[in-house]
Design a protein around this motif. Sequence first.
Motif, mmCIF file in Angstrom:
data_model
loop_
_atom_site.group_PDB
_atom_site.id
_atom_site.type_symbol
_atom_site.label_atom_id
_atom_site.label_comp_id
_atom_site.label_asym_id
_atom_site.label_seq_id
_atom_site.Cartn_x
_atom_site.Cartn_y
_atom_site.Cartn_z
ATOM 1 N N ALA A 20 0.852 -1.182 0.000
ATOM 2 C CA ALA A 20 0.000 0.000 0.000
ATOM 3 C C ALA A 20 0.895 1.242 0.000
ATOM 4 O O ALA A 20 2.049 1.180 0.419
ATOM 5 N N THR A 24 -1.774 1.372 5.269
ATOM 6 C CA THR A 24 -2.318 0.274 6.094
ATOM 7 C C THR A 24 -2.496 0.727 7.545
ATOM 8 O O THR A 24 -3.550 0.494 8.146
ATOM 9 N N PHE A 32 0.355 -8.770 0.221
ATOM 10 C CA PHE A 32 -0.349 -8.796 1.513
ATOM 11 C C PHE A 32 -1.768 -9.356 1.454
ATOM 12 O O PHE A 32 -2.204 -10.053 2.340
ATOM 13 N N GLY A 67 3.326 -8.311 4.999
ATOM 14 C CA GLY A 67 3.229 -9.548 4.222
ATOM 15 C C GLY A 67 3.472 -9.422 2.727
ATOM 16 O O GLY A 67 3.471 -10.441 2.022
ATOM 17 N N SER A 68 3.701 -8.233 2.217
ATOM 18 C CA SER A 68 3.923 -8.110 0.763
ATOM 19 C C SER A 68 5.194 -8.813 0.305
ATOM 20 O O SER A 68 5.246 -9.330 -0.814
HETATM 21 N N1 ASP Z 1 0.730 -2.912 3.569
HETATM 22 C C1 ASP Z 1 0.957 -4.005 4.472
HETATM 23 C C2 ASP Z 1 1.521 -3.486 5.778
HETATM 24 O O1 ASP Z 1 1.775 -2.299 5.916
HETATM 25 C C3 ASP Z 1 1.827 -5.064 3.895
HETATM 26 C C4 ASP Z 1 3.209 -4.626 3.462
HETATM 27 O O2 ASP Z 1 3.460 -3.447 3.264
HETATM 28 O O3 ASP Z 1 4.066 -5.495 3.328
HETATM 29 O O4 ASP Z 1 1.690 -4.242 6.682
#
Ligand code: ASP
Length: 457
Positions: free
Chosen positions: A38, A43, A191, A207-208
């Motif tokens: 994101a 998030t 994610f 999780g990305s």
């Molecule tokens: N957007 C999600 C987070 O902030 C996943 C990621 O950025 O990896 O946790």
Amino acid sequence: MIVMKFGGSSIESADAVQRVTGIIAGRAQRPLLVVVSAMGKTTDRLIEIGRTAANGDIDGALGKLNSLREFHAVETASVVAPQAEAALEKHFEDHFHELAELLRGLSILGELSARSLDVLSSYGERLSSVVITEALRAQGLAAEHIDSREVIVTDDRFGEASPLVDETNARLARLVRPLIDTGRIPVMGGFIASTMNGITSTLGRGGSDFTASLVGAGLTAEEIEIWTDVDGVLTADPSLISPARRIRIMSFAEASELAYFGARVLHPSTMLPAVRNNIPIRVLNSRNPEVEGTLIVAEHAEGQSIIKSIAYQEGITVVEVRSTRMLMAHGFLAKIFEVFDRYETSVDMVTTSEVSVSLTIDDTTHLPDMVQELQEFAEVTPVSDQGIVCVVGDNIGYTPGIAARIFQALEQINIRMISQGASRLNVSLVVDEKDLRRTVEALHATFFSQVNEKVFA
Ligand code: ASP
């Protein structure tokens, strides 16, 4: 084929998105797949907005949602082609409308379950993946948006779901592979995923990276690139140690150890799919793309370099438990751990003697209750404001003299616990939080004053 994953800070603004599209365009002569987080702190902001709504402050929540929409509108206006503006605006309109409805529901229910939180937080990647697709198209690249929820399938442990790898791989083969084979660049949100029944789930915070390695493994990528805002994996946190050195090459085992230890560069699960399929991971900096980053591989033989990195964790509580009954009573450890298990509190480090056990936790939510239960059969002393320092390197377990060098470096510092993990590639120490910086500095000076230039930059 290479998988390129960009984290939130790499796409946090219009300028950042432009940099990223430039990086992708520079690699586009090879088959590519792009995974994005994101934008910026979206998030965190969505979660905060959800909590506000669930606490009954719907006006506050809608106000914050509006500024999140404004952020997306402002930072993406200049990155898409004029003919794509209307479609993107419509996408935002639909998604923010759904979000507002969701918030109204949450404020009426007055609660935010893990399942609702997954739906809410999925919007960050659902928005960013469309933005990046359009931004790439504006550069003339054949980008195709894929809704990751149609491809990545998980169990229903909402909040931190586990992928169902066979089903995910089947869908990757069916829905994604043909795009790559016909010269297009699939763009997926990290994610986010969904269960077999199509309910939105997520792979857990950060999780990305995991999405990138799952997709890379499923499509047998040649390399997985994790683009962040640091030059690679470093020998220590640069806010403590300046200059920390960049590690040029390290093993999966070392990188996993550091990730589990919260080195904040890679999500801990990232390594698993890559290890299983032996796919190298490269950590790179989107603000400094010329730097070659850190290459993480199964094994490397770049000469002797015993210690790779020094990680640390603050906010640790040590719980000292002494048996009040007898020496060598069997079942003592089992009784202790049963209490921690029942309160779902994870224990990180453990050291024992015949009559006492020290262990560390970072979540103290249930500490008072646990202490009370443990006191039924033991003396218990919780000690707060502690920190763990973890020295990581593949060859620690096989190299004489490492412990001596560690202790010599720390002769002025009081060490509360010492442990060498079964993997034999880390030595962890617990010290007072106020001594953390001194500890890391002393160890860094000992192990990184002179280094093998093939391994460290
Ligand atoms: N957007 C999600 C987070 O902030 C996943 C990621 O950025 O990896 O946790």
